[in-house]
Design a protein around this motif. Structure first.
Motif, mmCIF file in Angstrom:
data_model
loop_
_atom_site.group_PDB
_atom_site.id
_atom_site.type_symbol
_atom_site.label_atom_id
_atom_site.label_comp_id
_atom_site.label_asym_id
_atom_site.label_seq_id
_atom_site.Cartn_x
_atom_site.Cartn_y
_atom_site.Cartn_z
ATOM 1 N N ARG A 13 0.803 -1.200 0.104
ATOM 2 C CA ARG A 13 0.052 -0.064 0.105
ATOM 3 C C ARG A 13 0.992 1.445 0.106
ATOM 4 N N LYS A 14 2.059 1.096 0.217
ATOM 5 C CA LYS A 14 3.110 2.350 0.118
ATOM 6 C C LYS A 14 3.123 3.083 -1.293
ATOM 7 N N PRO A 15 2.996 4.325 -1.579
ATOM 8 C CA PRO A 15 3.378 4.723 -2.677
ATOM 9 C C PRO A 15 4.597 4.439 -3.275
ATOM 10 N N LEU A 16 4.844 4.066 -4.448
ATOM 11 C CA LEU A 16 6.394 3.665 -4.943
ATOM 12 C C LEU A 16 7.055 4.909 -5.034
ATOM 13 N N ARG A 376 -10.012 -0.949 1.078
ATOM 14 C CA ARG A 376 -8.649 -0.556 1.513
ATOM 15 C C ARG A 376 -7.419 -1.089 0.692
ATOM 16 N N ARG A 377 -7.627 -0.599 -0.638
ATOM 17 C CA ARG A 377 -6.457 -0.895 -1.322
ATOM 18 C C ARG A 377 -5.789 0.190 -1.716
ATOM 19 N N LEU A 378 -6.170 1.282 -1.428
ATOM 20 C CA LEU A 378 -5.329 2.541 -1.718
ATOM 21 C C LEU A 378 -4.117 2.655 -0.557
ATOM 22 N N ASN A 383 -5.956 7.492 3.268
ATOM 23 C CA ASN A 383 -7.274 7.258 3.699
ATOM 24 C C ASN A 383 -7.829 8.471 4.036
ATOM 25 N N THR A 384 -7.184 9.141 4.862
ATOM 26 C CA THR A 384 -7.823 10.554 5.229
ATOM 27 C C THR A 384 -8.191 11.587 3.871
#
Length: 690
Positions: A13-16, A376-378, A383-384
């Motif tokens: 889930r961490k942005p690359l 919750r795949r983002l 989330n917020t």
């Protein structure tokens, strides 16, 4: 679940870490492609109904520092276009007294069409608007790149580039797309500003919000939303920075809101009055404009705004106009989803219109983004921010629910960037995921949307396959999202090439100002009342008829059933051409009514006698148009005939729809006319007039 699985899920889930450069270049290419597509697709379009009005107003703002023309829209877009118009030469006529909005609009349009070269004005104005909207698209992408990353920015830009409604609005001098993009920029920046409380993010958010306020009166919806969001974030969301106390964060939120108001004042040159004089010079006094509003709560708020000078006076005047027409609703016959309504369509109108005006592929992309958010795949840190974007979307739709529906998709346009952001988030998940299915869904959604939208050469008329495409959309809707007078040039060409050589004068039932018709070299039944009196008063129309598709739909008044049963001899998109003999008392009543309005309002010396005669004929042709008798009662009131005024108001009440406030206002007017001295009784505001 094992620790290893949890760690792997968290890591996924961490942005690359992505190189922004290529994506920003792609964004620029996408925006450039969108502008090119729009310029090609709309090259044949004439001015939309409001453009000439906005252009002349903007030139007046720049050259004279005077905001009396077109005060119902804030000045940012008009200042932008007016600056280019003034720099490249735009002649303005001297001011005169205006008799309500219809007269003022005519004055402004005469400057565009008769005192300047209208085609040159249109070309220059479109260069200005393509530049402005292009810059705002890039600014939105940069804001999203800062808040969510470059893939979201690219996905959002591609979404908006495909959307036909965005393409239709890109080159036109209207406020709907700029306020949508500016509001989207403010929301995107707020998702970061109210997390980290960094000065640059807060300043940029305030700038975007301020220019949005200065663009259209729908922006206060986002002003309130972001204020609430900021206060909640300041009070209840923890931050790792110990220096960011609740009081300090609240101060920063106040700073964002105050800064936006300062920008609004700056767009009015930090002056409360609309002119260099303190005396009011509007086409209708502000006090009367506020009195037109039905809601006592809104009237109180507007009067307090005027008393405290919280915003410039022209902004308050426009706000009153927006509340009356946009929230409370005009006296409109509304076709929505194939059913007739009075004034407002059901609460689901705007979600429904978005559904049929947005390509199905883009709708799938939005729903996919919401699904990924729900499961919750983002990335976890989104989330917020993603919740803020979705909440802004739902909040704006909630406000639209109570508003008038006559403008259709263009009043819902601020939803487009928010929907596009959800599509951009889905693009990020798909592109950074190892799951092939996700990539296929996103790719097919974009390809399907492009296949549906791009072949439609006149994007304003686009409807998706749910209602049978552009050809059949008018059968289900008759709002301004169907047509806004873009086909006038084609009508004029057909007249010059086919009708004029044969000496034929057509009937024109197309929603276009008389000024435009004259400027395009048209003749029509009604242009010369003496010449056309027999045809104007006949219930049968014989000859050629130019008919706007949305005016041919079923209506509560001024209906055209015989045209709906006929086959047009030719068609230019939503402009249909009929030939034959038709019984059209409703259309005849329409022609007579607007001829009367021109004689009553567009003249330094109103011709009340001729106006009254035309109104009586219109009411006899189709008494279901109750507002015609309201106008007739007002004319009788002005010439001092108590009995005639009472008869007209009584006829209006007899045909008034089930609208408590409207019926009550007519009854109160009748009581005053019956009891009071007529010179003490003001005219009853026609609910069909803006």
């Amino acid at each position: 679940m094992s620790e290893a699985s949890l760690a792997a899920q968290s890591e996924s889930r961490k942005p690359l870490q992505i190189n922004h450069g290529p994506f920003i270049l792609l964004v620029l290419l996408v925006v450039g492609g969108a502008i090119l597509r729009s310029a090609i697709a709309t090259r044949l379009d004439d001015f939309t109904f409001d453009e000439a009005y906005h252009i002349a107003a903007g030139a007046s703002y720049v050259q004279r520092g005077d905001f009396r023309i077109n005060p119902e829209h804030p000045p940012f877009v008009k200042l932008w276009v007016g600056s280019l118009m003034s720099a490249t030469g735009f002649h303005l006529s001297p001011f005169r007294e205006f008799h309500d909005k219809f007269d003022e609009r005519t004055f402004a349009e005469e400057d565009v069409f008769f005192h300047n070269d209208p085609d040159s004005v249109q070309r220059r104005s479109r260069i200005a608007m393509c530049t402005l909207n292009g810059l705002l698209l890039i600014a939105l992408a940069l804001a999203l790149c800062r808040s969510f990353g470059p893939i979201v920015a690219l996905g959002t830009a591609l979404f908006l580039a495909i959307d036909p409604t965005v393409a239709a609005h890109l080159p036109v001098v209207m406020t709907d797309l700029p306020v949508a993009l500016l509001s989207g920029i403010a929301v995107a920046l707020a998702t970061r500003a109210f997390r980290f409380w960094a000065g640059p993010d807060l300043v940029l958010c305030s700038l975007a919000l301020g220019f949005a306020l200065g663009t259209k009166h729908s922006a206060p919806v986002f002003y309130i939303f972001l204020g609430i969001t900021g206060f909640i974030s300041a009070l209840f969301v923890r931050t790792s920075e110990s220096a960011h106390s609740r009081a300090f964060r609240l101060t920063k939120v106040f700073g964002v809101l105050l800064g936006a108001l300062v920008i609004l004042w700056g767009l009015y040159f930090f002056r409360f009055s609309e002119s260099r004089s303190e005396r009011e010079v509007f086409n209708r006094p502000l006090a009367d404009k506020i009195s037109d509003v039905n809601s006592p709560v809104y009237r109180f708020a507007l009067r307090q705004m005027s008393r405290t000078h919280v915003t410039p006076r022209a902004y308050i005047w426009g706000f009153a106009d927006t509340i009356r027409a946009g929230l409370e609703g005009r006296a409109e016959s509304q076709l929505a989803f194939g059913r007739l309504y009075y004034k407002k369509a059901p609460w689901y109108f705007f979600p429904g219109v978005i559904t049929v005006k947005l390509p199905i592929g883009l709708t799938i992309l939005v729903l996919f983004g919401v699904y990924l958010m729900a499961v919750r795949r983002l990335p976890v840190e989104w989330n917020t921010p993603a919740t803020i974007v979705l909440a802004a979307l739902l909040y704006f739709l909630l406000v639209l629910r109570s508003g008038s529906t006559y403008a259709g998709i263009r009043h819902a346009l601020p939803v487009a960037p928010l929907l596009a952001m959800l599509g951009g988030m889905a693009s990020h998940v798909a592109l950074t995921s190892k799951v092939t299915t996700l990539k296929v869904v996103v790719a097919l959604s974009f390809l399907g949307a492009g296949a549906s939208a791009l072949p439609v050469l006149r994007p304003w008329e686009y409807f998706n396959e749910i209602v049978g495409g552009a050809k059949n959309g008018y059968l289900y809707f008759d709002d301004e999202g169907v047509d806004l007078s873009q086909r006038t040039k084609e009508m004029a060409r057909y007249y010059r090439e086919v009708l004029q050589p044969a000496g034929e004068v057509p009937y024109i039932d197309y929603e276009v100002m008389v000024t435009t018709e004259k400027a395009r070299g048209l003749d029509w039944v009604g242009r010369d009342p003496k010449r056309d009196e027999a045809r104007l008063t006949s219930p049968l129309w014989s000859g050629t008829i130019f008919e706007e598709s949305k005016l041919m739909s079923r209506r509560l008044w001024w209906d055209a059933a015989s045209l709906r049963a006929a086959t047009p001899i030719t068609r230019f998109g939503n402009l249909l051409v009929f030939r034959g003999t038709f019984a059209l008392p409703g259309k005849q009543a329409t022609t007579l009514f607007f001829a009367a309005v021109r004689r009553i309002y567009i003249s330094d010396k109103p011709d009340l006698e001729q106006g009254e005669r035309l109104l009586r004929q219109s009411a006899e042709m189709d008494p279901s148009a109750f507002f015609v008798n309201i106008e007739l009662g007002n004319v009788c009131l002005r010439r001092g005939s108590r009995e005639d005024a009472l008869r007209a108001y009584t006829a209006a009440l007899e045909h008034t729809p089930d609208d408590h406030d409207l019926r009550q206002s007519i009854q109160e007017q009748m009581q005053r006319v019956a009891r009071e001295s007529l010179d003490k009784v003001p005219p009853l505001r026609n609910p069909n007039v803006e």
